[in-house]
Design a protein around this motif. Structure first.
Motif, PDB file in Angstrom:
ATOM      1  N   ASP A 287     -21.678   5.694  -5.768  1.00 37.09           N
ATOM      2  CA  ASP A 287     -22.606   5.638  -5.488  1.00 37.09           C
ATOM      3  C   ASP A 287     -22.663   3.746  -4.306  1.00 37.09           C
ATOM      4  O   ASP A 287     -23.963   3.343  -4.257  1.00 37.09           O
ATOM      5  N   THR A 288     -20.909   3.209  -4.180  1.00 37.59           N
ATOM      6  CA  THR A 288     -21.278   2.453  -3.403  1.00 37.59           C
ATOM      7  C   THR A 288     -20.355   2.777  -2.769  1.00 37.59           C
ATOM      8  O   THR A 288     -21.095   4.362  -1.818  1.00 37.59           O
ATOM      9  N   ASP A 289     -19.402   1.749  -2.260  1.00 39.52           N
ATOM     10  CA  ASP A 289     -18.535   2.419  -1.164  1.00 39.52           C
ATOM     11  C   ASP A 289     -17.024   2.436  -1.308  1.00 39.52           C
ATOM     12  O   ASP A 289     -16.694   1.422  -2.347  1.00 39.52           O
ATOM     13  N   THR A 290     -16.198   2.678  -0.242  1.00 42.75           N
ATOM     14  CA  THR A 290     -14.674   3.352  -1.286  1.00 42.75           C
ATOM     15  C   THR A 290     -14.357   1.407  -0.921  1.00 42.75           C
ATOM     16  O   THR A 290     -13.758   0.942  -1.780  1.00 42.75           O
ATOM     17  N   PHE A 291     -14.947   0.653   0.202  1.00 42.81           N
ATOM     18  CA  PHE A 291     -13.546  -0.761   0.187  1.00 42.81           C
ATOM     19  C   PHE A 291     -14.397  -1.241  -0.432  1.00 42.81           C
ATOM     20  O   PHE A 291     -13.860  -2.094  -1.624  1.00 42.81           O
ATOM     21  N   PHE A 292     -16.095  -1.457  -1.144  1.00 41.99           N
ATOM     22  CA  PHE A 292     -16.466  -2.600  -2.161  1.00 41.99           C
ATOM     23  C   PHE A 292     -16.053  -2.122  -3.457  1.00 41.99           C
ATOM     24  O   PHE A 292     -15.723  -3.174  -4.083  1.00 41.99           O
ATOM     25  N   ALA A 293     -15.876  -0.483  -3.701  1.00 42.96           N
ATOM     26  CA  ALA A 293     -15.209  -0.285  -4.907  1.00 42.96           C
ATOM     27  C   ALA A 293     -13.894  -1.068  -4.806  1.00 42.96           C
ATOM     28  O   ALA A 293     -13.615  -1.068  -6.090  1.00 42.96           O
ATOM     29  N   TYR A 294     -12.679  -0.538  -4.584  1.00 45.49           N
ATOM     30  CA  TYR A 294     -11.711  -0.432  -4.277  1.00 45.49           C
ATOM     31  C   TYR A 294     -11.487  -2.090  -5.102  1.00 45.49           C
ATOM     32  O   TYR A 294     -10.373  -2.609  -4.910  1.00 45.49           O
ATOM     33  N   THR A 295     -12.136  -3.006  -3.864  1.00 45.67           N
ATOM     34  CA  THR A 295     -11.279  -4.097  -3.493  1.00 45.67           C
ATOM     35  C   THR A 295     -12.481  -4.829  -5.531  1.00 45.67           C
ATOM     36  O   THR A 295     -11.443  -5.539  -5.435  1.00 45.67           O
ATOM     37  N   VAL A 296     -13.554  -3.990  -5.716  1.00 43.08           N
ATOM     38  CA  VAL A 296     -13.765  -5.122  -6.712  1.00 43.08           C
ATOM     39  C   VAL A 296     -12.463  -4.519  -8.266  1.00 43.08           C
ATOM     40  O   VAL A 296     -11.649  -5.382  -9.048  1.00 43.08           O
ATOM     41  N   GLY A 297     -12.137  -3.292  -8.189  1.00 42.23           N
ATOM     42  CA  GLY A 297     -10.506  -2.757  -8.847  1.00 42.23           C
ATOM     43  C   GLY A 297      -9.776  -3.661  -8.925  1.00 42.23           C
ATOM     44  O   GLY A 297      -8.751  -3.877  -9.904  1.00 42.23           O
ATOM     45  N   LEU A 298      -8.956  -3.948  -7.256  1.00 41.74           N
ATOM     46  CA  LEU A 298      -8.446  -4.886  -6.832  1.00 41.74           C
ATOM     47  C   LEU A 298      -8.021  -6.084  -8.248  1.00 41.74           C
ATOM     48  O   LEU A 298      -7.375  -6.577  -8.634  1.00 41.74           O
ATOM     49  N   LEU A 299      -9.813  -6.527  -8.132  1.00 41.50           N
ATOM     50  CA  LEU A 299      -9.882  -8.422  -8.555  1.00 41.50           C
ATOM     51  C   LEU A 299     -10.024  -7.993  -9.947  1.00 41.50           C
ATOM     52  O   LEU A 299      -9.433  -9.161 -10.126  1.00 41.50           O
ATOM     53  N   LEU A 300     -10.669  -6.946 -10.127  1.00 37.64           N
ATOM     54  CA  LEU A 300     -10.315  -6.511 -11.635  1.00 37.64           C
ATOM     55  C   LEU A 300      -9.088  -6.655 -12.553  1.00 37.64           C
ATOM     56  O   LEU A 300      -8.738  -7.188 -13.741  1.00 37.64           O
ATOM     57  N   TYR A 301      -8.338  -5.920 -11.916  1.00 39.69           N
ATOM     58  CA  TYR A 301      -6.373  -5.324 -12.091  1.00 39.69           C
ATOM     59  C   TYR A 301      -5.589  -7.027 -12.099  1.00 39.69           C
ATOM     60  O   TYR A 301      -4.719  -7.370 -12.924  1.00 39.69           O
ATOM     61  N   PHE A 302      -5.887  -7.375 -10.643  1.00 38.29           N
ATOM     62  CA  PHE A 302      -5.821  -8.866 -10.782  1.00 38.29           C
ATOM     63  C   PHE A 302      -5.766  -9.641 -12.091  1.00 38.29           C
ATOM     64  O   PHE A 302      -5.024 -10.153 -12.507  1.00 38.29           O
ATOM     65  N   ALA A 303      -7.088 -10.198 -12.521  1.00 40.40           N
ATOM     66  CA  ALA A 303      -7.839 -10.767 -13.113  1.00 40.40           C
ATOM     67  C   ALA A 303      -6.942 -10.608 -14.702  1.00 40.40           C
ATOM     68  O   ALA A 303      -6.927 -11.284 -14.963  1.00 40.40           O
ATOM     69  N   LEU A 304      -6.931  -9.119 -15.195  1.00 39.81           N
ATOM     70  CA  LEU A 304      -6.603  -9.141 -16.379  1.00 39.81           C
ATOM     71  C   LEU A 304      -4.558  -9.122 -16.445  1.00 39.81           C
ATOM     72  O   LEU A 304      -4.386  -9.634 -17.075  1.00 39.81           O
ATOM     73  N   ALA A 305      -4.276  -8.504 -15.742  1.00 42.80           N
ATOM     74  CA  ALA A 305      -3.092  -9.132 -14.922  1.00 42.80           C
ATOM     75  C   ALA A 305      -2.134 -10.680 -15.282  1.00 42.80           C
ATOM     76  O   ALA A 305      -1.375 -11.407 -15.951  1.00 42.80           O
ATOM     77  N   SER A 306      -3.423 -11.617 -14.131  1.00 37.44           N
ATOM     78  CA  SER A 306      -3.310 -12.954 -15.110  1.00 37.44           C
ATOM     79  C   SER A 306      -3.169 -13.753 -16.231  1.00 37.44           C
ATOM     80  O   SER A 306      -2.518 -14.290 -16.650  1.00 37.44           O
ATOM     81  N   LEU A 307      -4.366 -13.412 -16.467  1.00 36.21           N
ATOM     82  CA  LEU A 307      -4.638 -13.139 -18.382  1.00 36.21           C
ATOM     83  C   LEU A 307      -3.495 -12.612 -19.062  1.00 36.21           C
ATOM     84  O   LEU A 307      -2.713 -13.697 -20.109  1.00 36.21           O
ATOM     85  N   LEU A 308      -2.879 -12.333 -18.441  1.00 38.91           N
ATOM     86  CA  LEU A 308      -1.345 -11.108 -18.933  1.00 38.91           C
ATOM     87  C   LEU A 308      -0.303 -12.152 -19.459  1.00 38.91           C
ATOM     88  O   LEU A 308       0.548 -12.945 -19.720  1.00 38.91           O
ATOM     89  N   THR A 309      -0.283 -13.486 -17.732  1.00 38.75           N
ATOM     90  CA  THR A 309       0.710 -13.798 -17.454  1.00 38.75           C
ATOM     91  C   THR A 309       0.874 -15.028 -17.964  1.00 38.75           C
ATOM     92  O   THR A 309       1.627 -15.707 -18.385  1.00 38.75           O
ATOM     93  N   LEU A 310      -0.658 -15.250 -18.211  1.00 39.05           N
ATOM     94  CA  LEU A 310      -0.737 -16.980 -18.892  1.00 39.05           C
ATOM     95  C   LEU A 310      -0.204 -16.043 -20.207  1.00 39.05           C
ATOM     96  O   LEU A 310       0.517 -17.756 -20.779  1.00 39.05           O
ATOM     97  N   GLY A 311      -0.762 -15.900 -21.306  1.00 35.38           N
ATOM     98  CA  GLY A 311      -0.164 -15.616 -22.428  1.00 35.38           C
ATOM     99  C   GLY A 311       0.972 -15.761 -22.548  1.00 35.38           C
ATOM    100  O   GLY A 311       1.907 -15.837 -23.525  1.00 35.38           O
ATOM    101  N   MET A 312       1.722 -14.362 -21.654  1.00 38.14           N
ATOM    102  CA  MET A 312       3.251 -14.623 -21.947  1.00 38.14           C
ATOM    103  C   MET A 312       3.493 -15.736 -21.934  1.00 38.14           C
ATOM    104  O   MET A 312       5.378 -15.914 -22.457  1.00 38.14           O
ATOM    105  N   ASN A 313       3.528 -16.687 -20.288  1.00 39.27           N
ATOM    106  CA  ASN A 313       4.294 -18.086 -20.110  1.00 39.27           C
ATOM    107  C   ASN A 313       3.742 -18.763 -21.157  1.00 39.27           C
ATOM    108  O   ASN A 313       4.899 -19.420 -22.017  1.00 39.27           O
TER     109      ASN A 313
END
Lengths: 263, 241
Positions: B181-207
């Motif tokens: 619906d949008t474009d490659t740059f936009f969608a995959y950038t959103v993807g990167l940010l969302l995975y990074f946010a999830l990973a950060s939450l997990l790291t915080l929990g594990m810390n």
């Protein structure tokens, strides 16, 4: 079964004990007994096999050959129908309950507080009710002068304090035999005294059989009634502390004592 | 760009669903992986050659075969033997077995790192084998294994993206839809940010888990004081005393 049938079994009996690490023979056909209530100190140069003897009694090392009897009961091996057989872990654990050990490096459990360290084995091994184990642990902490430290973590304590907790932990199992393996060697010189004082008190007020490896000759003299001099895995000389420290017979003993006592 | 944001806003409920699936796969896979890791890690330390051998074969097999192929096997081959699992179950099994095999080495290594003196003290106190492990050795090894387990957990989170190939509507799948619906740059950038946010939450929990585990061993602040805003002040105070 090779079992002594006399009325009073010795607390510990070594029969033809061999211990090797690979090609290196540490103990060679060793025979000796420790009677109940004896306080026996093992002296000798490092590598002479003293600590190995304690570790064999505590089943921390496997015998290469021979037998050890605790109060007449075989500890890890027995002779049955002319064959030397290894005894099961369950049997070892039963015999082991009569033996306590204090280590050079204290070895308190860091995941437990001081009092939890002391009640762990009485509650989970001897199945003593927890409240009773706590009462006893507090008495022992009082005895070693650490009544105010029951909720401390081991790593918050000094070395001398940790070792006194370790002594209380061993005594909480009401052992018939207590093994002391260079218990002051890891301590700063100025706190060696507080630990030895606690042990002198234990020796005075109980009839626990003690097997001691130490470099503190004055302590050995005060506490023990027998001293065994070891060299290269064999007993060189055996005597009362008075004789051993003043007029030893063997030249090897004289050389060793001269080196240790520094003059 | 602003129309991309509107598309993102429209797709947001679906993306949240995708995040939900990704989290179910991560948490489910991690839970199974932990059980597998502990079981294999313990077995791999046994003297008994049969038990140790079984554990080793299991570990090497699941480490040595590709996660994608394992996934395909469970999804396409297993039904032929009459075992039909849902896509989400297949995802959880594949992730759990694969990362569990890696985790087993972490568990085994950490157990071996507990000082010999601790084992000897448990023998001197006549604790049973089970008591030794669960009351003394494992709690100490646990603090040692958390940092490596955190690494594996983050890898597992990223590994969940692979299950989109067996038609799971996870975060990666939804991001791919957004791309159409949008474009490659936009969608995959959103993807990167969302995975990074999830990973950060997990790291915080594990810390937080690590701080708690270390505190239980008498090392470092409690989790409560590490989290409180006054922690730096109280630490400074302790330093002076």
């Amino acid at each position: 079964m090779v079992r002594d049938t006399s009325q009073e079994e010795p607390a510990i009996r070594f029969q033809d004990v061999n211990k090797s690490f690979g090609d290196h023979v540490v103990l060679d056909q060793l025979n000796f007994t420790v009677n109940k209530g004896d306080r026996v100190t093992l002296i000798g140069p490092s590598g002479s096999g003293k600590t190995t003897i304690l570790r064999l009694v505590m089943t921390l090392e496997e015998l290469t050959g021979g037998y050890i009897f605790i109060d007449g009961q075989p500890l890890t091996h027995d002779l049955r129908d002319g064959r030397r057989v290894e005894l099961k872990e369950k049997h070892r654990n039963e015999v082991r309950k009569r033996i306590g050990m204090v280590f050079q490096q204290f070895n308190l459990f860091p995941n437990m507080t001081v009092i939890e360290n002391i009640i762990e084995a009485p509650v989970h091994v001897l199945k003593v009710p927890k409240s009773q184990a706590i009462t006893r642990a507090r008495e022992l902490l009082d005895k070693v002068g650490l009544a105010d430290k029951e909720h401390a973590h081991p790593l918050e304590l000094s070395g001398g304090q940790q070792q006194r907790v370790a002594i209380a932990r061993a005594l909480a199992m009401d052992p018939e035999i207590l093994l002391l393996d260079e218990v002051t060697s890891a301590l700063d010189p100025e706190i060696v005294g507080e630990v030895l004082e606690v042990l002198r008190e234990v020796a005075r007020t109980t009839d626990i059989t003690m097997l001691i490896v130490t470099h503190e000759m004055q302590f050995a003299r005060d506490v023990s009634n027998r001293v065994l001099m070891f060299d290269s895995g064999s007993i060189v000389e055996e005597a009362s502390p008075e004789v051993m420290f003043t007029q030893p017979t063997e030249q090897r003993t004289r050389d060793f004592l001269a080196a240790v006592l520094g003059d | 760009m602003s129309e991309h944001l509107i598309k993102l806003r429209d797709a947001w409920p679906q993306i949240l669903d995708g995040i939900g699936i990704t989290l179910v796969l991560t948490v489910g896979g991690a839970a199974l992986a932990l059980v597998v890791a502990i079981a294999l890690g313990l077995l791999a330390r046994f003297d008994n050659i049969l038990l140790r051998g079984t554990a080793r074969v299991f570990i090497e097999f699941f480490r040595g075969t590709s996660l994608v192929v394992q996934l395909f096997w469970l999804y396409f081959v297993l039904p032929r033997f009459g075992v039909e699992l849902s896509a989400i179950a297949v995802g959880i099994f594949a992730l759990g077995l694969n990362y569990g095999a890696y985790g087993a080495e972490v568990v085994r290594g950490s157990l071996n790192s507990v000082p010999a003196g601790q084992w000897e003290a448990t023998t001197a106190l006549s604790l049973s084998r089970t008591q030794r492990m669960w009351r003394v050795i494992f709690p100490q090894a646990w603090a040692l294994m958390i940092p490596s387990l955190t690494n594996l957990l983050i890898q597992l989170l990223k590994g969940t993206a692979i299950v989109s190939i067996i038609a799971m509507a996870d975060l990666t799948f939804m991001i791919d839809k957004l791309r159409q619906d949008t474009d490659t740059f936009f969608a995959y950038t959103v993807g990167l940010l969302l995975y990074f946010a999830l990973a950060s939450l997990l790291t915080l929990g594990m810390n937080a888990l690590e701080i708690r585990a270390k505190h239980k061993l008498g090392r470092g602040d409690s989790l409560r004081s590490a989290l409180s805003f006054s922690s730096s002040a109280s630490r400074a105070g302790k330093g002076v005393a």
